[in-house]
Design an enzyme around this catalytic site. Structure first.
Site, PDB file in Angstrom:
ATOM      1  N   TYR A 283       0.836  -1.198   0.000  1.00  0.00           N
ATOM      2  CA  TYR A 283       0.000   0.000   0.000  1.00  0.00           C
ATOM      3  C   TYR A 283       0.877   1.256   0.000  1.00  0.00           C
ATOM      4  O   TYR A 283       0.634   2.198  -0.772  1.00  0.00           O
ATOM      5  CB  TYR A 283      -0.923   0.015   1.221  1.00  0.00           C
ATOM      6  CG  TYR A 283      -1.678   1.318   1.359  1.00  0.00           C
ATOM      7  CD1 TYR A 283      -2.779   1.595   0.554  1.00  0.00           C
ATOM      8  CD2 TYR A 283      -1.260   2.292   2.268  1.00  0.00           C
ATOM      9  CE1 TYR A 283      -3.455   2.802   0.651  1.00  0.00           C
ATOM     10  CE2 TYR A 283      -1.928   3.504   2.374  1.00  0.00           C
ATOM     11  CZ  TYR A 283      -3.025   3.752   1.563  1.00  0.00           C
ATOM     12  OH  TYR A 283      -3.678   4.957   1.656  1.00  0.00           O
TER      13      TYR A 283
ATOM     14  N   ARG B   4       2.422   8.761  12.836  1.00  0.00           N
ATOM     15  CA  ARG B   4       2.046  10.019  13.488  1.00  0.00           C
ATOM     16  C   ARG B   4       0.535  10.231  13.507  1.00  0.00           C
ATOM     17  O   ARG B   4      -0.021  10.765  14.475  1.00  0.00           O
ATOM     18  CB  ARG B   4       2.719  11.178  12.746  1.00  0.00           C
ATOM     19  CG  ARG B   4       2.458  12.554  13.316  1.00  0.00           C
ATOM     20  CD  ARG B   4       2.797  13.614  12.283  1.00  0.00           C
ATOM     21  NE  ARG B   4       1.941  13.496  11.102  1.00  0.00           N
ATOM     22  CZ  ARG B   4       2.163  14.126   9.950  1.00  0.00           C
ATOM     23  NH1 ARG B   4       3.232  14.886   9.812  1.00  0.00           N
ATOM     24  NH2 ARG B   4       1.326  13.976   8.933  1.00  0.00           N
TER      25      ARG B   4
ATOM     26  N   ARG C 115      -9.961   4.797   8.906  1.00  0.00           N
ATOM     27  CA  ARG C 115      -8.834   4.267   8.131  1.00  0.00           C
ATOM     28  C   ARG C 115      -7.892   3.526   9.077  1.00  0.00           C
ATOM     29  O   ARG C 115      -7.507   4.062  10.122  1.00  0.00           O
ATOM     30  CB  ARG C 115      -8.086   5.399   7.420  1.00  0.00           C
ATOM     31  CG  ARG C 115      -8.931   6.156   6.407  1.00  0.00           C
ATOM     32  CD  ARG C 115      -8.071   7.095   5.582  1.00  0.00           C
ATOM     33  NE  ARG C 115      -7.482   8.143   6.391  1.00  0.00           N
ATOM     34  CZ  ARG C 115      -8.001   9.370   6.520  1.00  0.00           C
ATOM     35  NH1 ARG C 115      -9.128   9.677   5.896  1.00  0.00           N
ATOM     36  NH2 ARG C 115      -7.406  10.279   7.266  1.00  0.00           N
TER      37      ARG C 115
ATOM     38  N   PHE D 176      15.646  19.486  -1.997  1.00  0.00           N
ATOM     39  CA  PHE D 176      14.248  19.101  -2.185  1.00  0.00           C
ATOM     40  C   PHE D 176      13.969  17.702  -1.632  1.00  0.00           C
ATOM     41  O   PHE D 176      12.938  17.477  -0.989  1.00  0.00           O
ATOM     42  CB  PHE D 176      13.902  19.156  -3.674  1.00  0.00           C
ATOM     43  CG  PHE D 176      12.554  18.596  -4.010  1.00  0.00           C
ATOM     44  CD1 PHE D 176      11.403  19.316  -3.770  1.00  0.00           C
ATOM     45  CD2 PHE D 176      12.431  17.327  -4.557  1.00  0.00           C
ATOM     46  CE1 PHE D 176      10.149  18.799  -4.069  1.00  0.00           C
ATOM     47  CE2 PHE D 176      11.191  16.795  -4.867  1.00  0.00           C
ATOM     48  CZ  PHE D 176      10.051  17.537  -4.621  1.00  0.00           C
TER      49      PHE D 176
END
Length: 486
Positions: free
Chosen positions: A181, A228, A238, A298
């Site tokens: 997933y 978290r 969920r 980035f």
């Protein structure tokens, strides 16, 4: 009031300074993102700031050529994620849309009779607004170079199909399901970004070949968010934490939010953090392979934020009471200081050590956790400087130098006798305060000489040695060419 609030929230003076600089940088980034752009691109960057302010700032580390495709890549996937996440919508409709969402990218709103997708049915707030105005995103998408369009389209197709498979799954049963997933929703993002970087020629073509590294970059971030966001996800129906893990500690994943079950919840939490840590070595290897500075920042900034978040979550019962976040001032400090791989190694080493000190011997996964943390620290320690962080002392030394120099000069002028400058009193002896000022100035000068001038001179010397070595190599090469010609 804002400054006072920031000062109270900051963990140290260095964090407060970083937070002020961070806010100024964010304001400048917002202005830069929308400057000299048409209304579609202005909307795209406005939407980006609305759905993810932190990502919007990170994306500003990229050059313009990279910024546009990455921005649209993120917005397209965010719209897809909004469809997948909205459990209030019909699952059949969500499944169909996820599977076919990539086809919407083929619709160019600029063409006659085009019917671009948009919807008011999914999400709330900024995400809903994004879905409503998706045609603007499509116009930007079709203005990109075709090589970037292909990557975005392919990843959207693969991610949408993966999401469709999981829409009817109420939970992840095994760790393998959990990894799969996370691969669909985050690992594929790593694939796409690596492909974009490689196609831009800013990174080598081989950069995108290590799919395992790109996948781990995404999985580490996604698993950190899942750890978290336990309470938020549970309350919205969920359940991403795999049953293979949580079933060792209780009968239902939702039971762990009950304070009465905290003694079982903490070992479970630590198990989830340990599972995320196994991706860190790959993440460090990936970042060490990046050669372009703006791309490095980035990709590295989210990773240092993730390890900081995991350290905050480990053995922290507040995860089951709400969302645990690191201080804004610490976030600002991490963002501003993440400029090279040495700092990344230092951050990962420090937070690995922080987690290590929190590992309790009776924790069921203590041995595995320590093993992974030792592996991370072994990778980092050769690159971690042995000297302490001297940013604040260095700044203070400059301030003291300016203040003391001004004071000494002022005192000399006050005792100017018409012929020479002197700060001595009538008896020929310096006043105690002047003696202290001169002594302090002398010590500050010694400090600055040791930590500023000498390192600078050594740097110049090293550069001169490198220039001489380069000249010698070129001379030898020229001699070899001449000898071959002869």
């Amino acid at each position: 009031m804002g400054v006072l609030k920031d000062a109270m929230a900051a963990g140290s003076l260095s964090e407060l300074i970083a937070l002020v600089r961070y806010k100024r940088k964010a304001a400048a980034a917002n202005a830069l993102m929308t400057a000299a752009l048409d209304h579609n691109w202005k909307y795209a960057y406005t939407a980006l700031c609305a759905v993810s302010r932190s990502f919007a700032l990170v994306i500003m580390e990229l050059s313009t050529e990279m910024r546009h495709p990455v921005c649209i890549f993120y917005l397209v996937l965010r719209a897809l994620d909004t469809i997948e996440d909205d459990t209030s919508a019909d699952p059949d409709l969500r499944q169909q849309l996820c599977s076919n969402f990539w086809k919407q990218l083929d619709v160019n709103p600029a063409l006659p009779d085009a019917q671009p997708w948009s919807s008011s049915q999914f999400g709330t707030g900024a995400e809903k607004h994004l879905c409503q105005n998706f045609p603007s995103v499509l116009r930007c998408y079709h203005s990109l170079h075709v090589k970037y369009q292909r990557i975005i389209r392919d990843i959207t197709r693969r991610m949408g199909n993966g999401m469709a498979e999981h829409i009817r799954d109420v939970a992840c049963d095994s760790i393998r399901d959990y990894d799969l997933y996370c691969h669909y929703v985050a690992g594929l993002v790593g694939y796409g970004l690596s492909d974009i970087f490689a196609q831009s020629a800013l990174e080598d073509k081989s950069f995108a070949e290590r799919k395992d590294l790109s996948n781990s970059m995404g999985l580490f971030l996604q698993k950190t968010n899942i750890v978290r966001d336990y309470l938020e996800d549970i309350n919205e129906g969920r359940t991403f934490w795999p049953q293979e893990i949580w079933s060792n500690y209780g009968n239902s994943l939702s039971d762990f939010k009950d304070p009465a079950n905290r003694k079982f919840a903490l070992p479970l939490l630590n198990h989830m953090v340990t599972d995320a840590l196994r991706h860190v070595p790959h993440c460090l290897e990936y970042m060490s392979r990046v050669r372009t500075n703006d791309i490095f920042k980035f990709v590295a900034i989210p990773q240092v934020m993730a390890i900081a978040t995991l350290a905050e979550c480990y053995n922290n019962g507040k995860v089951f009471e709400g969302v645990v976040k690191i201080r804004r001032s610490k976030t600002a400090q991490l963002v501003l200081r993440t400029k090279n791989m040495d700092y990344v190694y230092k951050v990962f080493f420090d937070y690995a050590r922080t987690i290590m000190t929190a590992v309790e011997s009776h924790d069921p996964n203590a041995e595995k956790t320590r093993q992974l943390l030792n592996e991370v620290m072994d990778i980092c320690v050769p690159h971690v400087p042995s000297t302490p962080d001297l940013i604040i002392p260095n700044v203070l030394s400059i301030i003291l130098f300016c203040v003391l120099s001004s004071y000494v000069l002022k005192r000399r002028q006050e005792h100017f006798d018409g012929a020479v400058f002197t700060w001595r009193s009538a008896g020929g002896i310096m006043e105690p305060r002047d003696m202290l000022a001169v002594a302090a100035l002398f010590l500050v000068c010694i400090y600055m000489f040791g930590f500023f001038l000498l390192p600078y001179m050594q740097k110049l010397q090293r550069e001169e040695v490198r220039r001489m070595q380069t000249s010698a190599r070129l001379a030898r090469r020229q001699e070899n060419i001449v000898s071959l010609e002869d």
